[in-house]
Write a protein that holds these residues in place. Structure first.
Motif, PDB file in Angstrom:
ATOM      1  N   UNK A 291      25.670 -44.493  39.804  1.00 38.26           N
ATOM      2  CA  UNK A 291      24.904 -45.299  38.856  1.00 38.26           C
ATOM      3  C   UNK A 291      25.098 -44.787  37.440  1.00 38.26           C
ATOM      4  N   UNK A 292      25.176 -43.459  37.305  1.00 36.56           N
ATOM      5  CA  UNK A 292      25.384 -42.836  36.000  1.00 36.56           C
ATOM      6  C   UNK A 292      26.354 -41.672  36.114  1.00 36.56           C
ATOM      7  N   UNK A 293      27.243 -41.571  35.130  1.00 40.58           N
ATOM      8  CA  UNK A 293      28.190 -40.459  35.051  1.00 40.58           C
ATOM      9  C   UNK A 293      28.024 -39.811  33.683  1.00 40.58           C
ATOM     10  N   UNK A 294      27.574 -38.574  33.673  1.00 38.91           N
ATOM     11  CA  UNK A 294      27.387 -37.841  32.428  1.00 38.91           C
ATOM     12  C   UNK A 294      28.549 -36.863  32.250  1.00 38.91           C
ATOM     13  N   UNK A 295      29.208 -36.940  31.101  1.00 42.96           N
ATOM     14  CA  UNK A 295      30.371 -36.087  30.840  1.00 42.96           C
ATOM     15  C   UNK A 295      30.036 -35.088  29.738  1.00 42.96           C
ATOM     16  N   UNK A 296      30.107 -33.816  30.066  1.00 39.28           N
ATOM     17  CA  UNK A 296      29.871 -32.755  29.090  1.00 39.28           C
ATOM     18  C   UNK A 296      31.168 -32.511  28.331  1.00 39.28           C
ATOM     19  N   UNK A 297      31.224 -32.969  27.092  1.00 32.00           N
ATOM     20  CA  UNK A 297      32.448 -32.890  26.292  1.00 32.00           C
ATOM     21  C   UNK A 297      32.402 -31.696  25.340  1.00 32.00           C
ATOM     22  N   UNK A 298      33.560 -31.211  24.896  1.00 27.77           N
ATOM     23  CA  UNK A 298      33.589 -30.124  23.909  1.00 27.77           C
ATOM     24  C   UNK A 298      33.007 -30.590  22.578  1.00 27.77           C
ATOM     25  N   UNK A 299      32.652 -29.667  21.708  1.00 25.60           N
ATOM     26  CA  UNK A 299      32.149 -30.043  20.384  1.00 25.60           C
ATOM     27  C   UNK A 299      33.203 -30.844  19.613  1.00 25.60           C
ATOM     28  N   UNK A 300      32.830 -32.013  19.141  1.00 25.42           N
ATOM     29  CA  UNK A 300      33.763 -32.891  18.439  1.00 25.42           C
ATOM     30  C   UNK A 300      34.151 -32.324  17.079  1.00 25.42           C
ATOM     31  N   UNK A 301      33.332 -31.437  16.536  1.00 23.33           N
ATOM     32  CA  UNK A 301      33.648 -30.846  15.246  1.00 23.33           C
ATOM     33  C   UNK A 301      34.707 -29.767  15.318  1.00 23.33           C
ATOM     34  N   UNK A 302      35.035 -29.332  16.545  1.00 18.46           N
ATOM     35  CA  UNK A 302      36.013 -28.257  16.732  1.00 18.46           C
ATOM     36  C   UNK A 302      37.335 -28.796  17.257  1.00 18.46           C
ATOM     37  N   UNK A 303      37.286 -29.631  18.296  1.00 19.23           N
ATOM     38  CA  UNK A 303      38.495 -30.231  18.865  1.00 19.23           C
ATOM     39  C   UNK A 303      38.267 -31.725  19.041  1.00 19.23           C
ATOM     40  N   UNK A 304      39.331 -32.463  19.254  1.00 27.75           N
ATOM     41  CA  UNK A 304      39.246 -33.929  19.330  1.00 27.75           C
ATOM     42  C   UNK A 304      38.978 -34.444  20.743  1.00 27.75           C
ATOM     43  N   UNK A 305      38.811 -33.552  21.710  1.00 26.69           N
ATOM     44  CA  UNK A 305      38.668 -33.969  23.108  1.00 26.69           C
ATOM     45  C   UNK A 305      37.508 -34.938  23.324  1.00 26.69           C
ATOM     46  N   UNK A 306      36.385 -34.683  22.665  1.00 26.01           N
ATOM     47  CA  UNK A 306      35.225 -35.556  22.841  1.00 26.01           C
ATOM     48  C   UNK A 306      35.521 -36.968  22.362  1.00 26.01           C
ATOM     49  N   UNK A 307      36.330 -37.097  21.318  1.00 27.69           N
ATOM     50  CA  UNK A 307      36.726 -38.413  20.839  1.00 27.69           C
ATOM     51  C   UNK A 307      37.550 -39.152  21.875  1.00 27.69           C
TER      52      UNK A 307
ATOM     53  N   UNK B 173      28.583 -32.318  20.567  1.00 25.77           N
ATOM     54  CA  UNK B 173      27.884 -31.735  19.420  1.00 25.77           C
ATOM     55  C   UNK B 173      28.927 -31.466  18.347  1.00 25.77           C
ATOM     56  N   UNK B 174      28.498 -30.953  17.212  1.00 28.63           N
ATOM     57  CA  UNK B 174      29.452 -30.672  16.151  1.00 28.63           C
ATOM     58  C   UNK B 174      30.074 -29.287  16.299  1.00 28.63           C
ATOM     59  N   UNK B 175      29.333 -28.346  16.897  1.00 25.97           N
ATOM     60  CA  UNK B 175      29.822 -26.981  17.038  1.00 25.97           C
ATOM     61  C   UNK B 175      29.302 -26.378  18.335  1.00 25.97           C
ATOM     62  N   UNK B 176      29.742 -25.177  18.644  1.00 25.74           N
ATOM     63  CA  UNK B 176      29.330 -24.518  19.869  1.00 25.74           C
ATOM     64  C   UNK B 176      27.895 -24.013  19.771  1.00 25.74           C
ATOM     65  N   UNK B 177      27.316 -23.804  20.949  1.00 28.09           N
ATOM     66  CA  UNK B 177      25.992 -23.174  21.081  1.00 28.09           C
ATOM     67  C   UNK B 177      24.840 -23.999  20.512  1.00 28.09           C
ATOM     68  N   UNK B 178      25.024 -25.319  20.454  1.00 31.48           N
ATOM     69  CA  UNK B 178      23.912 -26.175  20.040  1.00 31.48           C
ATOM     70  C   UNK B 178      23.091 -26.652  21.237  1.00 31.48           C
ATOM     71  N   UNK B 179      23.537 -26.300  22.440  1.00 33.19           N
ATOM     72  CA  UNK B 179      22.759 -26.597  23.636  1.00 33.19           C
ATOM     73  C   UNK B 179      23.084 -27.902  24.328  1.00 33.19           C
ATOM     74  N   UNK B 180      24.295 -28.447  24.109  1.00 32.52           N
ATOM     75  CA  UNK B 180      24.634 -29.739  24.705  1.00 32.52           C
ATOM     76  C   UNK B 180      24.669 -29.689  26.232  1.00 32.52           C
ATOM     77  N   UNK B 181      25.121 -28.560  26.796  1.00 33.91           N
ATOM     78  CA  UNK B 181      25.181 -28.461  28.255  1.00 33.91           C
ATOM     79  C   UNK B 181      23.786 -28.403  28.854  1.00 33.91           C
ATOM     80  N   UNK B 182      22.877 -27.714  28.184  1.00 30.86           N
ATOM     81  CA  UNK B 182      21.485 -27.694  28.630  1.00 30.86           C
ATOM     82  C   UNK B 182      20.892 -29.092  28.571  1.00 30.86           C
ATOM     83  N   UNK B 183      21.176 -29.825  27.494  1.00 32.13           N
ATOM     84  CA  UNK B 183      20.663 -31.182  27.331  1.00 32.13           C
ATOM     85  C   UNK B 183      21.206 -32.100  28.417  1.00 32.13           C
TER      86      UNK B 183
END
Length: 242
Positions: free
Chosen positions: A149-165, A45-55
């Protein structure tokens, strides 16, 4: 089901309109798989608390319900939350495996959902970006492809740190979560550009926390109840009363 938090609506209420939305996203991902293998999927997501982990938790459950072997991997080594979603321990996990302190079998968690495994963060590292971009991390993800079959990775918000990139460079696709009435449009543009700068394959966006108006959801509930009653004659009187 007692150990799983109520946020995972795909388990708590699989007939709800929201659960149906997750199944719709699942179908879209499956169609994305036609021309290119879509096995490792990053959610950010772009920032925290947008619900990416729930999604991502609900998507993982939705795919596991297809009798697919699914791994939900914690890729946020700065502020991990997957373990809280499933109420499991975070004392050992991904970082411990990469540092050769533990083996995968000792760290992965089976869940109450058939076919769904969870790998938490484990020990909090002082250098998350270096760990995520390491050769060992890439090799580890490659090894997981052979089993799941599928691997889902919960990444940090890309708008805050570059880890998701970084994570998206060894993922087949990336999903961008946007919190309705929460995400700043300029921040969302910056986040999208950061993903594009590393050639991330953005397969779609999820508008989260959207409050629908009108009768479409009510109609869906009515339709589902009527369909269920036709399959189960014992429910006819109950459906008629509704």
């Amino acid at each position: 089901m007692s150990k799983i938090l109520n946020k995972i609506i795909s388990i708590r209420n699989p007939k709800s309109p929201i659960s149906e939305c997750y199944r719709g996203i699942r179908t879209s991902i499956e169609f994305s798989n036609l021309d290119k293998e879509m096995k490792v999927i990053t959610v950010t997501s772009s920032m925290q608390n947008e619900g990416k982990t729930t999604v991502i938790a609900n998507l993982a459950v939705s795919f596991a319900n297809l009798d697919k072997k699914v791994l939900l991997l914690e890729g946020d080594l700065r502020n991990p939350s997957v373990h809280r979603m499933f109420n499991i321990s975070n004392t050992k996990g991904l970082t411990d495996i990469l540092l050769n302190n533990k083996v995968f079998a000792d760290c992965v968690h089976c869940t109450e959902v058939k076919n769904l495994h969870v790998l938490t963060c484990g020990s909090m590292p002082p250098n998350p970006s270096e760990i995520l971009s390491s050769k060992r991390m890439k090799e580890f993800i490659t090894s997981l492809r052979e089993y799941y079959d599928y691997i889902f990775i919960d990444a940090p918000p890309i708008g805050i740190v570059t880890d998701a990139g970084i994570i998206s460079t060894y993922s087949d696709g990336c999903i961008f979560v946007v919190g309705s009435k929460q995400c700043d449009i300029e921040m969302a543009k910056i986040a999208k550009k950061r993903l594009e700068d590393v050639n991330a394959n953005i397969i779609g966006a999820v508008l989260n926390k959207f409050e629908a108006e009108g009768s479409s959801y009510n109609y869906y509930n009515y339709y589902y109840e009527q369909s269920s009653s036709r399959r189960n004659p014992k429910n006819k009187k109950k459906a008629a009363a509704l």
